[in-house]
Design a protein around this motif. Structure first.
Motif, mmCIF file in Angstrom:
data_model
loop_
_atom_site.group_PDB
_atom_site.id
_atom_site.type_symbol
_atom_site.label_atom_id
_atom_site.label_comp_id
_atom_site.label_asym_id
_atom_site.label_seq_id
_atom_site.Cartn_x
_atom_site.Cartn_y
_atom_site.Cartn_z
ATOM 1 N N ILE A 239 0.932 -1.392 0.106
ATOM 2 C CA ILE A 239 -0.030 -0.003 0.066
ATOM 3 C C ILE A 239 0.758 1.197 0.079
ATOM 4 N N PHE A 240 1.854 1.269 0.755
ATOM 5 C CA PHE A 240 2.879 2.459 1.060
ATOM 6 C C PHE A 240 3.409 2.661 -0.427
ATOM 7 N N ILE A 325 -10.511 3.470 1.563
ATOM 8 C CA ILE A 325 -9.486 2.709 1.714
ATOM 9 C C ILE A 325 -9.696 1.359 1.256
ATOM 10 N N LYS A 326 -11.156 0.808 1.135
ATOM 11 C CA LYS A 326 -11.311 -0.093 0.175
ATOM 12 C C LYS A 326 -10.854 -0.315 -1.144
ATOM 13 N N LYS A 327 -11.049 0.991 -1.662
ATOM 14 C CA LYS A 327 -10.834 0.855 -3.113
ATOM 15 C C LYS A 327 -9.164 1.201 -3.186
ATOM 16 N N VAL A 328 -8.670 1.782 -2.304
ATOM 17 C CA VAL A 328 -6.905 1.440 -2.097
ATOM 18 C C VAL A 328 -6.511 0.167 -2.082
ATOM 19 N N CYS A 329 -7.140 -0.871 -1.280
ATOM 20 C CA CYS A 329 -6.589 -2.160 -1.104
ATOM 21 C C CYS A 329 -6.889 -2.810 -2.482
ATOM 22 N N GLU A 330 -8.212 -2.469 -2.920
ATOM 23 C CA GLU A 330 -8.526 -3.189 -4.396
ATOM 24 C C GLU A 330 -7.263 -3.127 -5.123
ATOM 25 N N GLU A 331 -7.018 -1.649 -5.430
ATOM 26 C CA GLU A 331 -6.199 -1.210 -6.429
ATOM 27 C C GLU A 331 -4.780 -1.974 -6.175
ATOM 28 N N THR A 356 -35.784 -1.584 4.485
ATOM 29 C CA THR A 356 -34.446 -1.894 4.308
ATOM 30 C C THR A 356 -33.667 -1.286 5.348
ATOM 31 N N ILE A 357 -32.787 -2.217 5.921
ATOM 32 C CA ILE A 357 -31.847 -1.904 7.053
ATOM 33 C C ILE A 357 -30.414 -2.575 6.787
ATOM 34 N N PHE A 358 -29.307 -2.079 7.402
ATOM 35 C CA PHE A 358 -28.086 -2.582 7.015
ATOM 36 C C PHE A 358 -27.741 -3.351 8.269
ATOM 37 N N ARG A 359 -27.056 -4.516 8.318
ATOM 38 C CA ARG A 359 -26.494 -5.280 9.140
ATOM 39 C C ARG A 359 -25.500 -6.155 8.921
ATOM 40 N N LYS A 360 -24.453 -6.316 9.739
ATOM 41 C CA LYS A 360 -23.297 -7.169 9.363
ATOM 42 C C LYS A 360 -23.873 -8.622 9.015
ATOM 43 N N LYS A 361 -23.183 -9.061 7.860
ATOM 44 C CA LYS A 361 -23.291 -10.401 7.353
ATOM 45 C C LYS A 361 -22.125 -11.155 7.005
ATOM 46 N N THR A 362 -22.124 -12.208 7.624
ATOM 47 C CA THR A 362 -20.945 -13.139 7.850
ATOM 48 C C THR A 362 -20.793 -13.981 6.540
ATOM 49 N N GLY A 363 -19.617 -14.219 5.901
ATOM 50 C CA GLY A 363 -19.363 -14.990 4.745
ATOM 51 C C GLY A 363 -17.886 -14.898 4.228
ATOM 52 N N ILE A 364 -17.836 -15.200 3.130
ATOM 53 C CA ILE A 364 -16.420 -15.250 2.284
ATOM 54 C C ILE A 364 -16.237 -14.169 1.494
ATOM 55 N N TYR A 365 -15.344 -13.159 1.609
ATOM 56 C CA TYR A 365 -15.401 -12.235 0.869
ATOM 57 C C TYR A 365 -13.724 -11.922 0.293
ATOM 58 N N LYS A 366 -13.594 -10.915 -0.629
ATOM 59 C CA LYS A 366 -12.448 -10.580 -0.980
ATOM 60 C C LYS A 366 -11.931 -9.733 0.283
ATOM 61 N N LYS A 367 -10.685 -9.703 0.649
ATOM 62 C CA LYS A 367 -10.074 -9.171 1.693
ATOM 63 C C LYS A 367 -10.382 -7.587 1.578
ATOM 64 N N HIS A 368 -10.307 -7.042 0.416
ATOM 65 C CA HIS A 368 -10.356 -5.451 0.540
ATOM 66 C C HIS A 368 -11.826 -5.269 0.675
ATOM 67 N N GLU A 369 -12.911 -5.835 0.716
ATOM 68 C CA GLU A 369 -14.235 -5.533 0.928
ATOM 69 C C GLU A 369 -14.419 -5.427 2.294
ATOM 70 N N LEU A 370 -13.541 -6.054 3.366
ATOM 71 C CA LEU A 370 -13.743 -6.131 4.425
ATOM 72 C C LEU A 370 -12.909 -5.085 5.152
ATOM 73 N N VAL A 371 -12.060 -4.110 4.506
ATOM 74 C CA VAL A 371 -11.315 -3.366 5.170
ATOM 75 C C VAL A 371 -12.118 -2.162 5.624
ATOM 76 N N THR A 372 -12.024 -1.694 6.906
ATOM 77 C CA THR A 372 -12.480 -0.384 7.510
ATOM 78 C C THR A 372 -11.460 0.247 8.382
#
Length: 430
Positions: A239-240, A325-331, A356-372
Protein backbone atom coordinates in the motif's frame (compact mmCIF):
# COMPACT_ATOMS: atom_id res chain seq x y z
CA UNK A 1 -56.96 10.41 61.46
CA UNK A 2 -58.05 9.68 57.87
CA UNK A 3 -60.73 7.11 57.10
CA UNK A 4 -61.40 5.13 53.92
CA UNK A 5 -64.54 3.99 52.17
CA UNK A 6 -65.29 1.97 49.02
CA UNK A 7 -68.42 2.34 46.92
CA UNK A 8 -69.95 2.02 43.44
CA UNK A 9 -71.89 4.93 41.96
CA UNK A 10 -73.75 3.41 39.01
CA UNK A 11 -76.21 0.65 38.27
CA UNK A 12 -74.82 -0.66 34.96
CA UNK A 13 -73.88 -4.18 33.89
CA UNK A 14 -70.40 -3.45 35.18
CA UNK A 15 -69.65 -0.76 37.77
CA UNK A 16 -66.41 0.89 38.85
CA UNK A 17 -65.38 0.78 42.50
CA UNK A 18 -64.37 4.18 43.92
CA UNK A 19 -61.95 4.76 46.76
CA UNK A 20 -62.67 7.58 49.19
CA UNK A 21 -60.18 9.06 51.66
CA UNK A 22 -61.38 11.58 54.22
CA UNK A 23 -59.91 13.41 57.22
CA UNK A 24 -62.69 15.25 59.10
CA UNK A 25 -62.91 18.75 57.57
CA UNK A 26 -59.31 18.83 56.28
CA UNK A 27 -59.94 16.96 53.00
CA UNK A 28 -62.41 14.61 51.39
CA UNK A 29 -61.17 13.04 48.12
CA UNK A 30 -62.36 10.21 45.93
CA UNK A 31 -60.94 8.46 42.84
CA UNK A 32 -61.71 5.52 40.61
CA UNK A 33 -59.84 2.29 41.34
CA UNK A 34 -60.40 1.14 37.75
CA UNK A 35 -61.74 -2.10 39.23
CA UNK A 36 -65.14 -3.11 37.84
CA UNK A 37 -67.65 -5.46 39.47
CA UNK A 38 -70.86 -7.08 38.11
CA UNK A 39 -74.19 -5.36 38.62
CA UNK A 40 -75.89 -5.96 42.00
CA UNK A 41 -72.91 -7.95 43.34
CA UNK A 42 -71.50 -5.11 45.46
CA UNK A 43 -72.31 -5.01 49.17
CA UNK A 44 -72.39 -1.38 50.41
CA UNK A 45 -72.50 -2.51 54.04
CA UNK A 46 -69.50 -4.83 53.75
CA UNK A 47 -67.67 -2.79 51.08
CA UNK A 48 -66.89 -5.94 49.14
CA UNK A 49 -67.99 -8.05 46.18
CA UNK A 50 -70.53 -10.75 47.01
CA UNK A 51 -69.81 -14.35 45.94
CA UNK A 52 -70.38 -14.44 42.17
CA UNK A 53 -70.21 -17.23 39.60
CA UNK A 54 -67.67 -16.84 36.79
CA UNK A 55 -66.06 -13.90 38.57
CA UNK A 56 -63.03 -14.05 40.86
CA UNK A 57 -64.64 -12.10 43.70
CA UNK A 58 -62.10 -13.35 46.26
CA UNK A 59 -59.17 -11.87 44.31
CA UNK A 60 -60.96 -8.55 43.78
CA UNK A 61 -61.81 -8.29 47.48
CA UNK A 62 -58.22 -9.08 48.44
CA UNK A 63 -56.92 -6.50 45.95
CA UNK A 64 -59.20 -3.88 47.51
CA UNK A 65 -57.99 -4.80 51.02
CA UNK A 66 -54.36 -4.55 49.83
CA UNK A 67 -55.10 -1.24 48.13
CA UNK A 68 -56.57 0.22 51.32
CA UNK A 69 -53.53 -0.93 53.30
CA UNK A 70 -51.17 0.55 50.70
CA UNK A 71 -52.97 3.92 50.58
CA UNK A 72 -52.96 4.24 54.37
CA UNK A 73 -49.24 3.40 54.46
CA UNK A 74 -48.52 6.08 51.86
CA UNK A 75 -50.76 8.53 53.69
CA UNK A 76 -48.93 8.05 56.99
CA UNK A 77 -45.54 8.50 55.29
CA UNK A 78 -46.57 11.63 53.39
CA UNK A 79 -48.29 13.10 56.45
CA UNK A 80 -44.87 13.50 58.06
CA UNK A 81 -43.62 15.37 54.99
CA UNK A 82 -46.50 17.88 54.96
CA UNK A 83 -47.66 16.68 51.55
CA UNK A 84 -50.86 18.17 50.12
CA UNK A 85 -53.57 15.51 49.93
CA UNK A 86 -55.84 15.97 46.92
CA UNK A 87 -57.36 13.98 44.07
CA UNK A 88 -54.09 14.07 42.12
CA UNK A 89 -52.23 12.55 45.08
CA UNK A 90 -54.82 9.78 45.48
CA UNK A 91 -54.91 9.00 41.76
CA UNK A 92 -51.10 8.68 41.65
CA UNK A 93 -51.08 6.35 44.66
CA UNK A 94 -53.75 4.10 43.15
CA UNK A 95 -51.80 3.99 39.87
CA UNK A 96 -48.59 3.22 41.72
CA UNK A 97 -50.26 0.34 43.56
CA UNK A 98 -51.60 -1.05 40.28
CA UNK A 99 -48.31 -0.54 38.43
CA UNK A 100 -49.87 1.92 36.00
CA UNK A 101 -48.20 5.09 34.76
CA UNK A 102 -49.01 8.03 37.00
CA UNK A 103 -47.44 10.69 34.71
CA UNK A 104 -45.45 11.67 37.79
CA UNK A 105 -41.89 10.87 36.78
CA UNK A 106 -40.66 10.61 40.38
CA UNK A 107 -43.14 7.76 40.89
CA UNK A 108 -43.00 6.15 37.45
CA UNK A 109 -39.20 5.83 37.43
CA UNK A 110 -39.47 3.57 40.48
CA UNK A 111 -41.84 1.23 38.64
CA UNK A 112 -41.29 1.23 34.87
CA UNK A 113 -38.04 0.25 33.19
CA UNK A 114 -37.91 2.86 30.41
CA UNK A 115 -38.75 5.61 32.91
CA UNK A 116 -35.94 4.40 35.13
CA UNK A 117 -33.52 4.27 32.17
CA UNK A 118 -34.34 7.90 31.38
CA UNK A 119 -33.43 8.93 34.92
CA UNK A 120 -30.33 6.68 34.83
CA UNK A 121 -29.12 8.40 31.65
CA UNK A 122 -29.66 11.88 33.10
CA UNK A 123 -27.73 10.93 36.25
CA UNK A 124 -24.95 9.39 34.15
CA UNK A 125 -24.29 12.73 32.45
CA UNK A 126 -22.91 14.10 35.73
CA UNK A 127 -21.67 10.85 37.31
CA UNK A 128 -17.93 10.51 37.91
CA UNK A 129 -16.03 7.30 37.18
CA UNK A 130 -13.50 5.70 39.54
CA UNK A 131 -10.88 7.83 37.84
CA UNK A 132 -12.88 10.95 38.76
CA UNK A 133 -13.76 11.67 35.12
CA UNK A 134 -17.18 12.12 33.55
CA UNK A 135 -18.75 9.23 31.66
CA UNK A 136 -17.93 9.53 27.97
CA UNK A 137 -20.58 10.89 25.55
CA UNK A 138 -20.26 7.69 23.48
CA UNK A 139 -21.23 5.65 26.54
CA UNK A 140 -24.25 7.89 27.12
CA UNK A 141 -25.12 7.47 23.45
CA UNK A 142 -25.02 3.68 23.85
CA UNK A 143 -27.35 3.93 26.88
CA UNK A 144 -29.79 5.87 24.68
CA UNK A 145 -29.57 3.22 21.96
CA UNK A 146 -30.33 0.55 24.58
CA UNK A 147 -33.35 2.59 25.69
CA UNK A 148 -34.58 2.74 22.10
CA UNK A 149 -34.19 -1.03 21.73
CA UNK A 150 -36.24 -1.57 24.90
CA UNK A 151 -38.97 0.75 23.57
CA UNK A 152 -38.98 -1.12 20.24
CA UNK A 153 -39.33 -4.40 22.14
CA UNK A 154 -42.23 -2.97 24.16
CA UNK A 155 -43.97 -1.90 20.95
CA UNK A 156 -43.40 -5.34 19.43
CA UNK A 157 -44.75 -7.15 22.50
CA UNK A 158 -47.47 -4.61 23.28
CA UNK A 159 -46.33 -4.22 26.89
CA UNK A 160 -45.05 -1.57 29.25
CA UNK A 161 -42.17 -3.20 31.12
CA UNK A 162 -41.86 -2.79 34.84
CA UNK A 163 -38.45 -2.98 36.50
CA UNK A 164 -39.49 -6.26 38.15
CA UNK A 165 -40.31 -7.68 34.70
CA UNK A 166 -36.62 -7.84 33.79
CA UNK A 167 -36.23 -11.56 34.38
CA UNK A 168 -35.08 -14.66 32.50
CA UNK A 169 -38.24 -14.72 30.37
CA UNK A 170 -37.61 -11.11 29.29
CA UNK A 171 -33.95 -11.99 28.63
CA UNK A 172 -34.87 -14.79 26.22
CA UNK A 173 -37.62 -12.83 24.43
CA UNK A 174 -35.46 -9.69 24.11
CA UNK A 175 -32.54 -11.64 22.60
CA UNK A 176 -34.92 -13.35 20.15
CA UNK A 177 -36.42 -9.99 19.19
CA UNK A 178 -33.04 -8.37 18.54
CA UNK A 179 -31.77 -11.39 16.62
CA UNK A 180 -34.81 -12.37 14.54
CA UNK A 181 -36.65 -9.05 14.14
CA UNK A 182 -33.80 -6.55 14.17
CA UNK A 183 -31.20 -8.88 12.63
CA UNK A 184 -28.47 -7.93 15.12
CA UNK A 185 -25.44 -10.11 15.76
CA UNK A 186 -24.70 -11.65 19.19
CA UNK A 187 -21.90 -9.20 20.04
CA UNK A 188 -24.16 -6.20 19.44
CA UNK A 189 -26.96 -7.81 21.45
CA UNK A 190 -24.48 -8.53 24.22
CA UNK A 191 -23.72 -4.81 24.51
CA UNK A 192 -27.40 -4.08 25.19
CA UNK A 193 -27.66 -6.90 27.74
CA UNK A 194 -24.60 -5.52 29.57
CA UNK A 195 -26.27 -2.09 29.74
CA UNK A 196 -29.47 -3.64 31.12
CA UNK A 197 -27.53 -5.50 33.82
CA UNK A 198 -25.75 -2.27 34.78
CA UNK A 199 -29.03 -0.34 34.99
CA UNK A 200 -30.88 -2.98 37.00
CA UNK A 201 -27.97 -3.41 39.41
CA UNK A 202 -27.96 0.37 39.84
CA UNK A 203 -31.68 0.25 40.68
CA UNK A 204 -31.03 -2.56 43.17
CA UNK A 205 -28.40 -0.45 44.96
CA UNK A 206 -30.99 2.32 45.33
CA UNK A 207 -33.39 -0.04 47.06
CA UNK A 208 -35.80 -0.30 44.12
CA UNK A 209 -37.47 -3.69 43.80
CA UNK A 210 -35.91 -5.84 41.06
CA UNK A 211 -36.27 -9.44 39.93
CA UNK A 212 -33.32 -11.40 41.31
CA UNK A 213 -33.25 -13.64 38.24
CA UNK A 214 -30.98 -11.05 36.65
CA UNK A 215 -28.27 -12.28 39.04
CA UNK A 216 -28.52 -15.85 37.70
CA UNK A 217 -26.08 -17.37 35.23
CA UNK A 218 -28.92 -17.78 32.76
CA UNK A 219 -29.06 -13.99 32.30
CA UNK A 220 -25.96 -14.24 30.12
CA UNK A 221 -24.35 -11.83 27.69
CA UNK A 222 -24.49 -13.21 24.11
CA UNK A 223 -21.24 -13.16 22.20
CA UNK A 224 -19.58 -14.72 19.19
CA UNK A 225 -16.02 -14.83 17.94
CA UNK A 226 -15.60 -12.23 15.25
CA UNK A 227 -13.61 -12.95 12.11
CA UNK A 228 -11.82 -9.62 12.07
CA UNK A 229 -8.97 -9.20 9.62
CA UNK A 230 -5.68 -7.31 9.73
CA UNK A 231 -3.04 -6.28 7.21
CA UNK A 232 0.39 -7.87 7.55
CA UNK A 233 3.66 -6.04 6.96
CA UNK A 234 3.92 -7.12 3.30
CA UNK A 235 0.42 -5.81 2.56
CA UNK A 236 1.08 -2.51 4.32
CA UNK A 237 4.31 -2.04 2.39
CA UNK A 238 2.49 -2.74 -0.90
CA UNK A 239 0.00 0.00 0.00
CA UNK A 240 2.81 2.39 0.92
CA UNK A 241 4.82 1.79 -2.26
CA UNK A 242 1.93 1.87 -4.74
CA UNK A 243 1.64 4.82 -7.14
CA UNK A 244 -1.95 6.06 -7.32
CA UNK A 245 -3.11 8.09 -10.31
CA UNK A 246 -6.14 9.45 -8.41
CA UNK A 247 -5.33 12.25 -5.98
CA UNK A 248 -8.18 11.31 -3.63
CA UNK A 249 -6.86 7.74 -3.31
CA UNK A 250 -3.31 9.00 -2.78
CA UNK A 251 -4.60 11.27 0.01
CA UNK A 252 -6.62 8.42 1.57
CA UNK A 253 -3.60 6.08 1.31
CA UNK A 254 -1.44 8.54 3.22
CA UNK A 255 -4.00 8.79 6.02
CA UNK A 256 -4.25 4.99 5.94
CA UNK A 257 -0.50 4.63 6.47
CA UNK A 258 -0.68 7.08 9.39
CA UNK A 259 -3.47 5.03 10.98
CA UNK A 260 -1.64 1.73 10.40
CA UNK A 261 1.64 3.04 11.84
CA UNK A 262 0.29 4.92 14.88
CA UNK A 263 -2.35 2.49 16.20
CA UNK A 264 -4.71 5.39 16.84
CA UNK A 265 -8.48 5.24 16.35
CA UNK A 266 -9.91 7.00 13.32
CA UNK A 267 -11.43 9.66 15.61
CA UNK A 268 -7.87 10.51 16.66
CA UNK A 269 -5.56 10.06 13.67
CA UNK A 270 -7.79 11.98 11.22
CA UNK A 271 -7.57 14.94 13.62
CA UNK A 272 -3.77 15.05 13.71
CA UNK A 273 -2.02 18.26 12.71
CA UNK A 274 1.43 19.85 13.00
CA UNK A 275 0.79 20.76 16.65
CA UNK A 276 0.73 17.04 17.50
CA UNK A 277 4.37 16.62 16.44
CA UNK A 278 6.62 17.29 19.42
CA UNK A 279 10.38 16.54 19.40
CA UNK A 280 10.05 13.82 16.78
CA UNK A 281 7.06 12.14 18.40
CA UNK A 282 3.32 12.26 17.78
CA UNK A 283 1.51 13.33 20.95
CA UNK A 284 -2.28 13.02 21.22
CA UNK A 285 -4.92 12.96 23.95
CA UNK A 286 -7.22 10.24 22.66
CA UNK A 287 -10.88 11.18 22.23
CA UNK A 288 -12.42 7.96 23.60
CA UNK A 289 -10.30 7.53 26.72
CA UNK A 290 -8.78 11.02 27.12
CA UNK A 291 -5.54 9.08 27.59
CA UNK A 292 -2.33 10.87 26.52
CA UNK A 293 -0.45 8.81 23.92
CA UNK A 294 3.08 9.46 22.68
CA UNK A 295 4.13 7.57 19.54
CA UNK A 296 7.47 7.63 17.72
CA UNK A 297 7.12 8.64 14.08
CA UNK A 298 7.45 5.60 11.81
CA UNK A 299 9.65 6.11 8.73
CA UNK A 300 6.63 5.67 6.44
CA UNK A 301 4.73 8.37 8.34
CA UNK A 302 7.83 10.56 8.16
CA UNK A 303 7.90 10.07 4.39
CA UNK A 304 4.21 11.10 4.13
CA UNK A 305 4.97 14.29 6.09
CA UNK A 306 8.08 15.01 4.02
CA UNK A 307 6.13 14.46 0.82
CA UNK A 308 3.53 16.98 2.03
CA UNK A 309 6.10 19.53 3.25
CA UNK A 310 5.58 18.78 6.94
CA UNK A 311 1.81 18.80 6.79
CA UNK A 312 -0.63 15.95 7.32
CA UNK A 313 -2.80 14.84 4.38
CA UNK A 314 -5.84 16.81 3.30
CA UNK A 315 -8.85 16.63 5.64
CA UNK A 316 -11.28 13.78 4.96
CA UNK A 317 -14.48 12.53 6.62
CA UNK A 318 -14.67 9.20 8.44
CA UNK A 319 -17.17 7.86 5.89
CA UNK A 320 -15.10 8.80 2.85
CA UNK A 321 -11.99 7.36 4.51
CA UNK A 322 -13.75 4.02 4.97
CA UNK A 323 -15.01 4.08 1.38
CA UNK A 324 -11.68 5.07 -0.15
CA UNK A 325 -9.41 2.62 1.69
CA UNK A 326 -11.45 -0.27 0.26
CA UNK A 327 -10.60 1.11 -3.21
CA UNK A 328 -6.96 1.60 -2.15
CA UNK A 329 -6.66 -2.06 -1.11
CA UNK A 330 -8.49 -3.26 -4.23
CA UNK A 331 -6.15 -1.32 -6.54
CA UNK A 332 -3.11 -2.63 -4.67
CA UNK A 333 -4.40 -6.19 -5.19
CA UNK A 334 -5.39 -7.25 -1.68
CA UNK A 335 -7.91 -9.75 -3.01
CA UNK A 336 -7.35 -12.88 -0.93
CA UNK A 337 -10.68 -14.58 -0.12
CA UNK A 338 -11.19 -14.63 3.64
CA UNK A 339 -14.00 -15.21 6.12
CA UNK A 340 -15.42 -12.09 7.70
CA UNK A 341 -18.45 -9.87 8.10
CA UNK A 342 -19.49 -6.74 6.27
CA UNK A 343 -22.52 -4.47 6.20
CA UNK A 344 -25.22 -5.71 3.86
CA UNK A 345 -28.81 -4.79 3.03
CA UNK A 346 -31.46 -6.76 4.93
CA UNK A 347 -35.19 -6.47 4.27
CA UNK A 348 -37.44 -6.65 7.33
CA UNK A 349 -41.13 -6.07 7.94
CA UNK A 350 -42.13 -3.23 10.26
CA UNK A 351 -45.79 -2.50 10.93
CA UNK A 352 -46.66 -4.65 7.92
CA UNK A 353 -44.36 -2.65 5.61
CA UNK A 354 -41.06 -3.73 4.09
CA UNK A 355 -38.06 -1.76 5.30
CA UNK A 356 -34.42 -2.01 4.26
CA UNK A 357 -31.82 -1.91 7.01
CA UNK A 358 -28.08 -2.56 7.10
CA UNK A 359 -26.61 -5.33 9.22
CA UNK A 360 -23.29 -7.19 9.32
CA UNK A 361 -23.42 -10.40 7.32
CA UNK A 362 -20.84 -13.17 7.76
CA UNK A 363 -19.44 -14.90 4.69
CA UNK A 364 -16.43 -15.34 2.39
CA UNK A 365 -15.32 -12.07 0.79
CA UNK A 366 -12.35 -10.59 -0.96
CA UNK A 367 -10.18 -9.06 1.72
CA UNK A 368 -10.40 -5.50 0.40
CA UNK A 369 -14.20 -5.61 0.83
CA UNK A 370 -13.78 -6.09 4.59
CA UNK A 371 -11.32 -3.24 5.14
CA UNK A 372 -12.54 -0.48 7.49
CA UNK A 373 -10.82 2.04 9.74
CA UNK A 374 -10.75 -0.50 12.60
CA UNK A 375 -8.10 -2.44 10.69
CA UNK A 376 -5.53 0.27 11.44
CA UNK A 377 -5.28 -0.25 15.19
CA UNK A 378 -5.72 -4.00 14.92
CA UNK A 379 -2.94 -4.32 12.33
CA UNK A 380 -0.64 -2.09 14.40
CA UNK A 381 -1.10 -4.24 17.52
CA UNK A 382 -0.99 -7.60 15.73
CA UNK A 383 2.15 -6.86 13.73
CA UNK A 384 4.06 -5.70 16.81
CA UNK A 385 2.88 -8.53 19.07
CA UNK A 386 5.78 -10.82 19.93
CA UNK A 387 8.35 -8.34 18.63
CA UNK A 388 8.25 -5.93 21.58
CA UNK A 389 6.79 -6.35 25.05
CA UNK A 390 2.99 -6.42 25.27
CA UNK A 391 2.78 -3.62 27.87
CA UNK A 392 4.45 -1.16 25.48
CA UNK A 393 1.91 -1.93 22.75
CA UNK A 394 -0.95 -1.64 25.24
CA UNK A 395 0.23 1.79 26.36
CA UNK A 396 -0.18 3.00 22.79
CA UNK A 397 -3.41 1.17 21.90
CA UNK A 398 -4.99 2.06 25.26
CA UNK A 399 -6.04 -1.48 26.25
CA UNK A 400 -6.48 -1.68 30.02
CA UNK A 401 -5.86 -5.41 30.51
CA UNK A 402 -3.77 -8.03 28.73
CA UNK A 403 -6.85 -10.22 28.24
CA UNK A 404 -8.54 -7.36 26.37
CA UNK A 405 -5.46 -6.91 24.23
CA UNK A 406 -5.05 -10.61 23.43
CA UNK A 407 -8.69 -10.84 22.30
CA UNK A 408 -8.09 -7.83 20.05
CA UNK A 409 -5.04 -8.97 18.12
CA UNK A 410 -5.66 -11.35 15.22
CA UNK A 411 -2.66 -13.70 15.03
CA UNK A 412 -3.95 -17.01 13.65
CA UNK A 413 -2.90 -20.44 15.03
CA UNK A 414 -0.94 -21.03 11.78
CA UNK A 415 0.97 -17.78 12.29
CA UNK A 416 1.85 -18.78 15.87
CA UNK A 417 3.11 -22.11 14.50
CA UNK A 418 5.21 -20.31 11.86
CA UNK A 419 6.77 -18.14 14.57
CA UNK A 420 7.71 -21.22 16.60
CA UNK A 421 9.12 -22.89 13.50
CA UNK A 422 11.24 -19.82 12.72
CA UNK A 423 12.48 -19.73 16.33
CA UNK A 424 13.55 -23.38 16.17
CA UNK A 425 15.22 -22.88 12.78
CA UNK A 426 17.34 -20.05 14.26
CA UNK A 427 18.49 -22.13 17.23
CA UNK A 428 22.05 -23.51 17.19
CA UNK A 429 22.22 -26.84 15.36
CA UNK A 430 23.15 -29.94 17.36
Amino acid sequence: MATTHLRVKTNNDWNTVYFRLKQSKVFDIECSTNIKVPNKRWSPSKSEVLPTKNFNHNKVNQDLIDLESFIMGEYNEDLKANVTFNSKWLKEKISKFQNRETKNENIDKLIFFTNYINSFIEESKTTKTRKNTLIKPRTIQHYNTTLNKIKAFEDFQGVKLRIVDIDLKFHDLFIQFLGKEQKLNPNTIGGYIDDIKLMINNADKKGIEINKEIKLRGFYTPTNKTKDIYLNEDEINKIFNHKFNSDYLDNARDWFIIGLRTGLRISDFLKLNKKNIVDGFIEKNTLKTDFPVIIPIHEQVQFVLYKRKGKFPREISDQKFNDYIKKVCEEVGINEEVEGAKMDEVVIRKNGEKETIFRKKTGIYKKHELVTSHICRRSFATNLYGKIDTLTIMKITGHQTESQFLSYIKVTPKEYAEKLKAYWNNMPKI
